[in-house]
Scaffold this motif. Structure first.
Motif, PDB file in Angstrom:
ATOM      1  N   ASP A   1       2.912   8.286  -9.148  1.00  0.00           N
ATOM      2  CA  ASP A   1       1.955   7.405  -9.815  1.00  0.00           C
ATOM      3  C   ASP A   1       0.905   6.884  -8.855  1.00  0.00           C
ATOM      4  N   GLY A   2       1.341   6.514  -7.654  1.00  0.00           N
ATOM      5  CA  GLY A   2       0.410   5.997  -6.658  1.00  0.00           C
ATOM      6  C   GLY A   2      -0.638   7.020  -6.255  1.00  0.00           C
ATOM      7  N   LEU A   3      -0.215   8.236  -5.962  1.00  0.00           N
ATOM      8  CA  LEU A   3      -1.156   9.296  -5.571  1.00  0.00           C
ATOM      9  C   LEU A   3      -2.085   9.677  -6.715  1.00  0.00           C
ATOM     10  N   ALA A   4      -1.559   9.727  -7.931  1.00  0.00           N
ATOM     11  CA  ALA A   4      -2.372  10.112  -9.088  1.00  0.00           C
ATOM     12  C   ALA A   4      -3.487   9.107  -9.358  1.00  0.00           C
ATOM     13  N   ALA A   5      -3.280   7.855  -9.006  1.00  0.00           N
ATOM     14  CA  ALA A   5      -4.267   6.813  -9.283  1.00  0.00           C
ATOM     15  C   ALA A   5      -5.545   6.960  -8.463  1.00  0.00           C
ATOM     16  N   TRP A   6      -5.474   7.641  -7.301  1.00  0.00           N
ATOM     17  CA  TRP A   6      -6.677   7.722  -6.462  1.00  0.00           C
ATOM     18  C   TRP A   6      -6.915   9.104  -5.850  1.00  0.00           C
ATOM     19  N   PHE A   7      -5.899   9.956  -5.804  1.00  0.00           N
ATOM     20  CA  PHE A   7      -6.035  11.234  -5.091  1.00  0.00           C
ATOM     21  C   PHE A   7      -5.836  12.411  -6.026  1.00  0.00           C
ATOM     22  N   THR A   8      -4.612  12.765  -6.304  1.00  0.00           N
ATOM     23  CA  THR A   8      -4.298  13.877  -7.189  1.00  0.00           C
ATOM     24  C   THR A   8      -2.884  13.690  -7.730  1.00  0.00           C
TER      25      THR A   8
ATOM     26  N   VAL B   1       0.825  -1.212   0.000  1.00  0.00           N
ATOM     27  CA  VAL B   1       0.000   0.000   0.000  1.00  0.00           C
ATOM     28  C   VAL B   1       0.861   1.264   0.000  1.00  0.00           C
ATOM     29  N   TRP B   2       2.006   1.217   0.664  1.00  0.00           N
ATOM     30  CA  TRP B   2       2.883   2.385   0.833  1.00  0.00           C
ATOM     31  C   TRP B   2       3.115   3.171  -0.464  1.00  0.00           C
ATOM     32  N   PRO B   3       3.442   2.533  -1.592  1.00  0.00           N
ATOM     33  CA  PRO B   3       3.683   3.304  -2.816  1.00  0.00           C
ATOM     34  C   PRO B   3       2.457   4.077  -3.313  1.00  0.00           C
ATOM     35  N   ARG B   4       1.263   3.665  -2.936  1.00  0.00           N
ATOM     36  CA  ARG B   4       0.054   4.382  -3.346  1.00  0.00           C
ATOM     37  C   ARG B   4      -0.109   5.707  -2.598  1.00  0.00           C
TER      38      ARG B   4
ATOM     39  N   VAL C   1       5.656  17.078  -8.120  1.00  0.00           N
ATOM     40  CA  VAL C   1       6.969  16.946  -7.480  1.00  0.00           C
ATOM     41  C   VAL C   1       6.741  16.193  -6.174  1.00  0.00           C
ATOM     42  N   LEU C   2       7.595  15.222  -5.899  1.00  0.00           N
ATOM     43  CA  LEU C   2       7.533  14.521  -4.619  1.00  0.00           C
ATOM     44  C   LEU C   2       8.923  13.986  -4.302  1.00  0.00           C
ATOM     45  N   GLN C   3       9.588  14.652  -3.364  1.00  0.00           N
ATOM     46  CA  GLN C   3      10.892  14.212  -2.891  1.00  0.00           C
ATOM     47  C   GLN C   3      10.652  13.393  -1.624  1.00  0.00           C
ATOM     48  N   PRO C   4      10.791  12.064  -1.703  1.00  0.00           N
ATOM     49  CA  PRO C   4      10.383  11.168  -0.617  1.00  0.00           C
ATOM     50  C   PRO C   4      11.366  11.137   0.559  1.00  0.00           C
ATOM     51  N   ARG C   5      11.355  12.231   1.313  1.00  0.00           N
ATOM     52  CA  ARG C   5      12.218  12.329   2.498  1.00  0.00           C
ATOM     53  C   ARG C   5      11.725  13.498   3.346  1.00  0.00           C
ATOM     54  N   LEU C   6      12.053  13.466   4.620  1.00  0.00           N
ATOM     55  CA  LEU C   6      11.696  14.558   5.515  1.00  0.00           C
ATOM     56  C   LEU C   6      12.291  15.852   4.992  1.00  0.00           C
ATOM     57  N   GLY C   7      11.476  16.876   4.842  1.00  0.00           N
ATOM     58  CA  GLY C   7      11.921  18.166   4.336  1.00  0.00           C
ATOM     59  C   GLY C   7      11.889  18.283   2.827  1.00  0.00           C
ATOM     60  N   GLY C   8      11.581  17.184   2.128  1.00  0.00           N
ATOM     61  CA  GLY C   8      11.523  17.209   0.670  1.00  0.00           C
ATOM     62  C   GLY C   8      10.382  18.078   0.171  1.00  0.00           C
ATOM     63  N   THR C   9      10.484  18.500  -1.065  1.00  0.00           N
ATOM     64  CA  THR C   9       9.451  19.313  -1.690  1.00  0.00           C
ATOM     65  C   THR C   9       8.344  18.410  -2.217  1.00  0.00           C
ATOM     66  N   VAL C  10       7.114  18.887  -2.087  1.00  0.00           N
ATOM     67  CA  VAL C  10       5.969  18.179  -2.650  1.00  0.00           C
ATOM     68  C   VAL C  10       5.066  19.201  -3.325  1.00  0.00           C
ATOM     69  N   THR C  11       4.599  18.877  -4.523  1.00  0.00           N
ATOM     70  CA  THR C  11       3.609  19.697  -5.216  1.00  0.00           C
ATOM     71  C   THR C  11       2.455  18.795  -5.603  1.00  0.00           C
ATOM     72  N   LEU C  12       1.330  18.987  -4.942  1.00  0.00           N
ATOM     73  CA  LEU C  12       0.106  18.253  -5.248  1.00  0.00           C
ATOM     74  C   LEU C  12      -0.743  19.163  -6.120  1.00  0.00           C
ATOM     75  N   ARG C  13      -1.001  18.707  -7.329  1.00  0.00           N
ATOM     76  CA  ARG C  13      -1.593  19.562  -8.363  1.00  0.00           C
ATOM     77  C   ARG C  13      -2.832  20.321  -7.893  1.00  0.00           C
ATOM     78  N   ASP C  14      -3.727  19.683  -7.176  1.00  0.00           N
ATOM     79  CA  ASP C  14      -4.964  20.347  -6.759  1.00  0.00           C
ATOM     80  C   ASP C  14      -4.813  21.185  -5.491  1.00  0.00           C
ATOM     81  N   LEU C  15      -3.643  21.090  -4.815  1.00  0.00           N
ATOM     82  CA  LEU C  15      -3.509  21.738  -3.514  1.00  0.00           C
ATOM     83  C   LEU C  15      -2.358  22.718  -3.388  1.00  0.00           C
ATOM     84  N   GLY C  16      -1.317  22.567  -4.190  1.00  0.00           N
ATOM     85  CA  GLY C  16      -0.203  23.494  -4.122  1.00  0.00           C
ATOM     86  C   GLY C  16       1.100  22.834  -3.733  1.00  0.00           C
ATOM     87  N   THR C  17       2.073  23.672  -3.411  1.00  0.00           N
ATOM     88  CA  THR C  17       3.431  23.234  -3.101  1.00  0.00           C
ATOM     89  C   THR C  17       3.696  23.362  -1.613  1.00  0.00           C
ATOM     90  N   GLY C  18       4.506  22.459  -1.102  1.00  0.00           N
ATOM     91  CA  GLY C  18       4.867  22.504   0.309  1.00  0.00           C
ATOM     92  C   GLY C  18       6.015  21.560   0.592  1.00  0.00           C
TER      93      GLY C  18
END
Length: 132
Positions: free
Chosen positions: A40-47, A32-35, A51-68
């Motif tokens: 790809d996992g997030l896009a299949a069910w959420f958004t 389940v973790w990769p989803r 950008v997704l840097q998989p580490r503490l402090g990494g950058t994430v950009t969720l298309r419907d919500l913004g960057t953080g």
């Protein structure tokens, strides 16, 4: 095992809203973790995660919500994203029996955002794609 969205609660503290869900998913946590933690996992069910840097402090950009930022990261257990227009989204994954997972989900945000029903619909999609 079939999945289910077992609990959903909503709280409001001033302008801050907090949604909690317990979602039971078919599939062990490592399946389940990769989803929850890959574009790809997030896009299949959420958004889409542009950008997704998989580490503490990494950058994430969720298309419907913004960057953080990735504000919590414990591989195969906890992923938390805090984004400018979406607040704090936390996935806490636990083993649930031999071959299933329990997802404890929290969404904390200010102002208007997704409803409890919107998340239920997303979790139903997650359950569907997690089924063997």
């Amino acid at each position: 095992m079939t999945g289910s969205v077992e609990q959903g609660t909503s709280q409001t503290h001033g302008r801050t809203h907090i949604l909690h869900f317990l979602v039971r998913l078919p599939g062990a946590p490592h399946q389940v973790w990769p989803r929850l933690t890959t574009p790809d996992g997030l896009a299949a069910w959420f958004t889409a995660a542009d950008v997704l840097q998989p580490r503490l402090g990494g950058t994430v950009t969720l298309r419907d919500l913004g960057t953080g930022r990735v504000t919590a990261w414990d591989v195969d257990r906890v992923a938390e994203y805090t984004v400018e227009n979406g607040g704090r989204i936390r996935f806490h994954l636990e083993r649930d029996g031999e071959s299933a997972s329990a997802l404890r989900f929290t969404h904390e945000f200010k102002g208007e955002a997704d409803s409890e029903q919107g998340w239920r619909t997303r979790f139903e999609r997650l359950i569907d794609i997690s089924a063997p």
